[in-house]
Design a protein around this motif. Structure first.
Motif, PDB file in Angstrom:
ATOM      1  N   THR A   4      74.887  22.685  28.939  1.00 35.55           N
ATOM      2  CA  THR A   4      75.940  23.000  29.903  1.00 35.55           C
ATOM      3  C   THR A   4      76.803  24.116  29.324  1.00 35.55           C
ATOM      4  O   THR A   4      76.812  24.337  28.112  1.00 35.55           O
ATOM      5  N   SER A   5      77.535  24.797  30.187  1.00 39.21           N
ATOM      6  CA  SER A   5      78.486  25.794  29.695  1.00 39.21           C
ATOM      7  C   SER A   5      79.628  25.934  30.688  1.00 39.21           C
ATOM      8  O   SER A   5      79.470  25.699  31.885  1.00 39.21           O
ATOM      9  N   CYS A   6      80.771  26.329  30.155  1.00 42.40           N
ATOM     10  CA  CYS A   6      81.919  26.597  31.015  1.00 42.40           C
ATOM     11  C   CYS A   6      81.647  27.878  31.812  1.00 42.40           C
ATOM     12  O   CYS A   6      80.648  28.556  31.604  1.00 42.40           O
ATOM     13  N   HIS A   7      82.548  28.228  32.705  1.00 40.93           N
ATOM     14  CA  HIS A   7      82.352  29.388  33.575  1.00 40.93           C
ATOM     15  C   HIS A   7      82.246  30.693  32.804  1.00 40.93           C
ATOM     16  O   HIS A   7      81.391  31.534  33.092  1.00 40.93           O
ATOM     17  N   CYS A   8      83.092  30.876  31.793  1.00 40.67           N
ATOM     18  CA  CYS A   8      83.091  32.143  31.057  1.00 40.67           C
ATOM     19  C   CYS A   8      82.057  32.182  29.941  1.00 40.67           C
ATOM     20  O   CYS A   8      81.803  33.238  29.378  1.00 40.67           O
ATOM     21  N   GLY A   9      81.472  31.039  29.600  1.00 42.76           N
ATOM     22  CA  GLY A   9      80.446  30.986  28.567  1.00 42.76           C
ATOM     23  C   GLY A   9      80.965  30.798  27.153  1.00 42.76           C
ATOM     24  O   GLY A   9      80.179  30.777  26.205  1.00 42.76           O
ATOM     25  N   ALA A  10      82.263  30.638  26.977  1.00 40.82           N
ATOM     26  CA  ALA A  10      82.823  30.478  25.634  1.00 40.82           C
ATOM     27  C   ALA A  10      82.499  29.113  25.026  1.00 40.82           C
ATOM     28  O   ALA A  10      82.492  28.967  23.799  1.00 40.82           O
ATOM     29  N   VAL A  11      82.247  28.108  25.870  1.00 39.06           N
ATOM     30  CA  VAL A  11      81.920  26.766  25.388  1.00 39.06           C
ATOM     31  C   VAL A  11      80.562  26.366  25.959  1.00 39.06           C
ATOM     32  O   VAL A  11      80.337  26.424  27.164  1.00 39.06           O
ATOM     33  N   THR A  12      79.672  25.978  25.066  1.00 40.82           N
ATOM     34  CA  THR A  12      78.354  25.486  25.446  1.00 40.82           C
ATOM     35  C   THR A  12      78.170  24.111  24.822  1.00 40.82           C
ATOM     36  O   THR A  12      78.612  23.882  23.685  1.00 40.82           O
ATOM     37  N   ILE A  13      77.525  23.217  25.556  1.00 43.99           N
ATOM     38  CA  ILE A  13      77.250  21.878  25.031  1.00 43.99           C
ATOM     39  C   ILE A  13      75.764  21.609  25.145  1.00 43.99           C
ATOM     40  O   ILE A  13      75.154  21.852  26.183  1.00 43.99           O
ATOM     41  N   GLU A  14      75.209  21.096  24.059  1.00 48.43           N
ATOM     42  CA  GLU A  14      73.813  20.667  24.027  1.00 48.43           C
ATOM     43  C   GLU A  14      73.790  19.147  23.997  1.00 48.43           C
ATOM     44  O   GLU A  14      74.327  18.523  23.074  1.00 48.43           O
ATOM     45  N   PHE A  15      73.184  18.566  25.013  1.00 52.30           N
ATOM     46  CA  PHE A  15      73.125  17.115  25.195  1.00 52.30           C
ATOM     47  C   PHE A  15      71.689  16.694  24.913  1.00 52.30           C
ATOM     48  O   PHE A  15      70.792  16.925  25.714  1.00 52.30           O
ATOM     49  N   ASP A  16      71.466  16.093  23.754  1.00 53.76           N
ATOM     50  CA  ASP A  16      70.112  15.751  23.314  1.00 53.76           C
ATOM     51  C   ASP A  16      69.796  14.286  23.611  1.00 53.76           C
ATOM     52  O   ASP A  16      69.620  13.471  22.705  1.00 53.76           O
ATOM     53  N   ASP A  17      69.754  13.955  24.886  1.00 59.89           N
ATOM     54  CA  ASP A  17      69.461  12.598  25.329  1.00 59.89           C
ATOM     55  C   ASP A  17      68.991  12.679  26.777  1.00 59.89           C
ATOM     56  O   ASP A  17      69.107  13.725  27.402  1.00 59.89           O
ATOM     57  N   ARG A  18      68.483  11.584  27.314  1.00 55.32           N
ATOM     58  CA  ARG A  18      68.045  11.533  28.709  1.00 55.32           C
ATOM     59  C   ARG A  18      68.948  10.530  29.435  1.00 55.32           C
ATOM     60  O   ARG A  18      68.775   9.333  29.271  1.00 55.32           O
TER      61      ARG A  18
END
Length: 116
Positions: A4-18
């Protein structure tokens, strides 16, 4: 992995689960944010970028937002920051990903139960 990422792209999250499902909560903050939460242990979530945290009430969780564009990216567990559960706003993922996850409605405003 879900990214996922915020609108401007400054924050990204990697969610390693289902996630089995996402949650739409109607508590006082979630209904205002319009977030859909997916949950996992902190160890399965990687946050890239700096966020601004906000905690209210009993201060058990802190909602995090991008300081530039204001998107709410996730919430963290203040009682167990390293080992506890965390939630990621899946509405910040590609729409095809968020649509593929079943949505459950949770009554966080009153009964503290799922409504389905």
């Amino acid at each position: 992995m879900i990214t996922t990422s915020c609108h401007c792209g400054a924050v990204t999250i990697e969610f390693d689960d289902r996630p089995e499902f996402a949650v739409a909560c109607n508590c006082s903050i979630c209904r205002r944010l319009g977030s859909h939460w997916i949950y996992s242990q902190t160890s399965k979530i990687r946050i890239l970028g700096e966020t601004k945290a906000y905690a209210h009430g009993d201060k058990n969780i802190a909602f995090h937002s991008c300081p530039t564009c204001g998107c709410t990216t996730h919430w963290s567990n203040l009682n167990e920051p390293e080992t506890g559960r965390m939630a990621v706003n899946v509405r910040l993922a590609d729409p095809e990903i968020s649509k593929s996850i079943p949505l459950r409605h949770f009554d966080g405003a009153d009964s503290w139960t799922f409504l389905d």
